[in-house]
Design a protein around this motif. Structure first.
Motif, mmCIF file in Angstrom:
data_model
loop_
_atom_site.group_PDB
_atom_site.id
_atom_site.type_symbol
_atom_site.label_atom_id
_atom_site.label_comp_id
_atom_site.label_asym_id
_atom_site.label_seq_id
_atom_site.Cartn_x
_atom_site.Cartn_y
_atom_site.Cartn_z
ATOM 1 N N PRO A 315 71.076 32.102 -59.066
ATOM 2 C CA PRO A 315 72.287 31.305 -58.821
ATOM 3 C C PRO A 315 73.205 31.233 -60.040
ATOM 4 O O PRO A 315 74.427 31.317 -59.901
ATOM 5 C CB PRO A 315 71.728 29.925 -58.440
ATOM 6 C CG PRO A 315 70.381 30.219 -57.855
ATOM 7 C CD PRO A 315 69.850 31.347 -58.701
ATOM 8 N N ALA A 316 72.630 31.091 -61.248
ATOM 9 C CA ALA A 316 73.455 31.021 -62.450
ATOM 10 C C ALA A 316 74.083 32.361 -62.784
ATOM 11 O O ALA A 316 75.219 32.434 -63.256
ATOM 12 C CB ALA A 316 72.611 30.528 -63.621
ATOM 13 N N MET A 317 73.344 33.442 -62.532
ATOM 14 C CA MET A 317 73.787 34.772 -62.951
ATOM 15 C C MET A 317 74.729 35.424 -61.948
ATOM 16 O O MET A 317 75.698 36.089 -62.321
ATOM 17 C CB MET A 317 72.564 35.661 -63.160
ATOM 18 C CG MET A 317 72.859 37.006 -63.799
ATOM 19 S SD MET A 317 71.309 37.835 -64.245
ATOM 20 C CE MET A 317 71.953 39.271 -65.099
ATOM 21 N N TYR A 318 74.450 35.258 -60.665
ATOM 22 C CA TYR A 318 75.204 35.945 -59.617
ATOM 23 C C TYR A 318 75.938 34.996 -58.666
ATOM 24 O O TYR A 318 76.491 35.457 -57.666
ATOM 25 C CB TYR A 318 74.255 36.791 -58.756
ATOM 26 C CG TYR A 318 73.437 37.817 -59.478
ATOM 27 C CD1 TYR A 318 74.023 38.846 -60.204
ATOM 28 C CD2 TYR A 318 72.045 37.783 -59.425
ATOM 29 C CE1 TYR A 318 73.256 39.813 -60.853
ATOM 30 C CE2 TYR A 318 71.261 38.741 -60.062
ATOM 31 C CZ TYR A 318 71.881 39.745 -60.778
ATOM 32 O OH TYR A 318 71.116 40.687 -61.416
ATOM 33 N N PHE A 339 74.441 17.036 -51.889
ATOM 34 C CA PHE A 339 73.915 16.921 -53.249
ATOM 35 C C PHE A 339 74.257 18.172 -54.046
ATOM 36 O O PHE A 339 74.313 19.280 -53.496
ATOM 37 C CB PHE A 339 72.380 16.793 -53.239
ATOM 38 C CG PHE A 339 71.851 15.503 -52.689
ATOM 39 C CD1 PHE A 339 71.695 14.405 -53.517
ATOM 40 C CD2 PHE A 339 71.489 15.395 -51.350
ATOM 41 C CE1 PHE A 339 71.183 13.213 -53.016
ATOM 42 C CE2 PHE A 339 70.974 14.214 -50.849
ATOM 43 C CZ PHE A 339 70.828 13.113 -51.678
ATOM 44 N N ASP A 340 74.457 17.995 -55.345
ATOM 45 C CA ASP A 340 74.354 19.105 -56.274
ATOM 46 C C ASP A 340 72.887 19.192 -56.667
ATOM 47 O O ASP A 340 72.294 18.198 -57.117
ATOM 48 C CB ASP A 340 75.217 18.883 -57.518
ATOM 49 C CG ASP A 340 76.690 19.140 -57.261
ATOM 50 O OD1 ASP A 340 77.072 19.289 -56.083
ATOM 51 O OD2 ASP A 340 77.453 19.185 -58.242
ATOM 52 N N ALA A 353 72.759 24.745 -56.481
ATOM 53 C CA ALA A 353 73.650 24.607 -55.323
ATOM 54 C C ALA A 353 74.574 23.421 -55.554
ATOM 55 O O ALA A 353 74.188 22.440 -56.193
ATOM 56 C CB ALA A 353 72.845 24.399 -54.043
ATOM 57 N N ARG A 354 75.773 23.550 -55.026
ATOM 58 C CA ARG A 354 76.756 22.469 -55.127
ATOM 59 C C ARG A 354 77.084 21.950 -53.732
ATOM 60 O O ARG A 354 77.319 22.725 -52.813
ATOM 61 C CB ARG A 354 78.030 22.947 -55.834
ATOM 62 C CG ARG A 354 77.825 23.227 -57.323
ATOM 63 C CD ARG A 354 79.099 23.688 -58.006
ATOM 64 N NE ARG A 354 78.926 23.747 -59.456
ATOM 65 C CZ ARG A 354 78.398 24.785 -60.099
ATOM 66 N NH1 ARG A 354 78.000 25.848 -59.413
ATOM 67 N NH2 ARG A 354 78.250 24.762 -61.422
ATOM 68 N N GLN A 355 77.053 20.625 -53.619
ATOM 69 C CA GLN A 355 77.404 19.950 -52.370
ATOM 70 C C GLN A 355 76.633 20.533 -51.180
ATOM 71 O O GLN A 355 77.192 20.807 -50.122
ATOM 72 C CB GLN A 355 78.909 19.999 -52.143
ATOM 73 C CG GLN A 355 79.716 19.241 -53.195
ATOM 74 C CD GLN A 355 79.348 17.747 -53.218
ATOM 75 O OE1 GLN A 355 79.780 16.968 -52.352
ATOM 76 N NE2 GLN A 355 78.536 17.338 -54.193
#
Length: 421
Positions: A315-318, A339-340, A353-355
């Motif tokens: 998730p952070a990289m792509y 939620f984040d 994940a965001r929201q």
């Protein structure tokens, strides 16, 4: 399809409740399903039925010895991209004649080890590499079997960081120069040309880019044969994507991919190699984590987990998506909140994940990241001195830890302090 389902209100890996694994090994951890690994391998094998072929698992997706032995014992070959992966494949019992060596930066030491230990072929990425292969093979009194990786300048329509078949990418030799490079190879006494290699990228969700590339390979095969080269093997790479979210339409199936290969290349009479990794391992694995805190922020709420970006960096990289589900099955119709979902690493990028809409998951409860079997554990690190998390393999109602979590002392004791300190 995978073998992770809710049974009696608890998410299971095959017939093992994830709560039982968590109680014994702690969280976070990766867990893989033997049945899913084998099913996905066999889907590719069956898709090429009627053609001389070998399915070589791209082990960069997940390279634990237990996974390699599971697939190798079923008949899979291995696609390796480093000397370390070559050694892993051999250690898992895969014979050299089923190992393909890919990668743009093969060193002389890696080449020598593979020639001495046995290799099916090297997928050559450049003329300088071919020079080294020729020299080392002559020194050893042998021949290096090669395919040349051609870059067909095809847009794979995937994430920019995993596209490999466009002219600006670092991979392969421009297809326009293929005849020249094959002519050079044919004059090298330490080289045996066996075929052509192509790989245009990863996580492809449509067949058209494959078709464009394979049509170019078919034309090149006939041209090179007319030039006198014995092209008897076509390495078509991998790259078929998986559905990371169940809300989206599914990518093409292996049987559809196999039909495309037969339609575009079947008339050539070549042995076919394919190198799937993500589709074999991706949906065969989960990452399981525990909720540490539920935090209310300014305008948004956070689920803070004990897993972090060092455990699953995709998730952070792509900006990759993973479905995240509670291990305890939520009641039908239960109210969900946004939620984040984040980890404890001191970077804002440590966000999964965001929201994301989630049912109630109080502190101490478990969540599972779906489709985490590929490029999960293999890309993990000990950033923030966080131990690598365990890997667990399930078969029916049994499970075993196939990589243990190191202790903090073990991590620290790997460091050496100079004598002057």
């Amino acid at each position: 399809m995978d073998h992770f389902t809710y049974k009696q209100g608890v998410l299971h890996a095959e017939d093992v409740p994830l709560t039982e694994i968590a109680a014994q090994v702690g969280t976070p951890f990766y867990v893989y399903s033997t049945a899913t690994l084998l099913r996905h391998y066999r889907l590719f094998d069956e898709a090429l039925d009627g053609m001389d072929h070998l399915v070589c698992y791209a082990m960069k997706a997940a390279s634990n010895q237990a996974i390699l032995k599971t697939l190798g014992d079923a008949g899979a070959g291995m696609d390796v991209v480093s000397g370390g992966e070559y050694a892993r494949a051999k250690a898992a019992g895969v014979p050299g004649e089923r190992i393909v060596f890919s990668g743009v930066g093969k060193t002389e030491a890696e080449i020598r080890a593979a020639l001495e230990g046995g290799i099916r072929q090297f997928n050559v990425e450049s003329e300088p590499e071919m020079d080294v292969l020729n020299r080392v093979a002559l020194e050893l009194g042998t021949k290096a079997p090669i395919t040349v990786r051609v870059n067909p300048d095809v847009d794979a329509r995937t994430h920019a960081k995993i596209a490999t078949g466009k002219s600006e990418n670092k991979f392969g030799i421009p297809i326009a120069r293929a005849r020249e490079v094959y002519a050079i190879a044919s004059r090298m006494e330490g080289i045996e040309v066996v075929g052509i290699d192509v790989h245009i990228g990863s996580q492809l969700t449509e067949l058209e880019p494959f078709e464009q590339a394979y049509q170019k390979v078919a034309e090149l095969t006939e041209t090179l044969r007319a030039d006198g080269h014995d092209i008897r093997r076509l390495d078509l790479g991998g790259g078929l994507g998986i559905p990371y979210t169940r809300a989206n339409s599914a990518p093409p199936l292996p049987v559809e991919y196999g039909a495309l290969i037969k339609r575009t290349l079947g008339h050539l009479g070549c042995e076919i190699e394919i190198e799937p990794g993500r589709l074999i391992a991706g949906n065969a694995g989960l990452m399981v984590a525990a909720v540490v805190y539920v935090k209310s922020g300014e305008g948004r709420d956070f689920l803070i987990l004990d897993a972090a970006m060092n455990d699953l960096i995709r998730p952070a990289m792509y900006d990759a998506h993973h479905d995240i589900v509670p291990v305890q099955e939520p009641a039908a119709g239960i109210e969900q909140r946004a939620f984040d979902i984040v980890g404890p690493v001191c970077e804002t990028g440590d966000t999964f994940a965001r929201q994301r809409m989630m049912p109630p998951v109080p502190p101490g409860s478990l969540v599972a990241f779906r489709s985490a079997g590929a490029y999960g554990a293999v890309m993990s690190s000990e950033y923030n001195t966080r131990p690598l998390i365990p890997e667990v393999l399930v078969k029916d109602d049994q499970f075993a830890v196939i990589r243990a979590r190191p202790t903090i002392d073990e991590i620290i004791n790997r460091d050496s302090v100079p004598s002057w300190l």
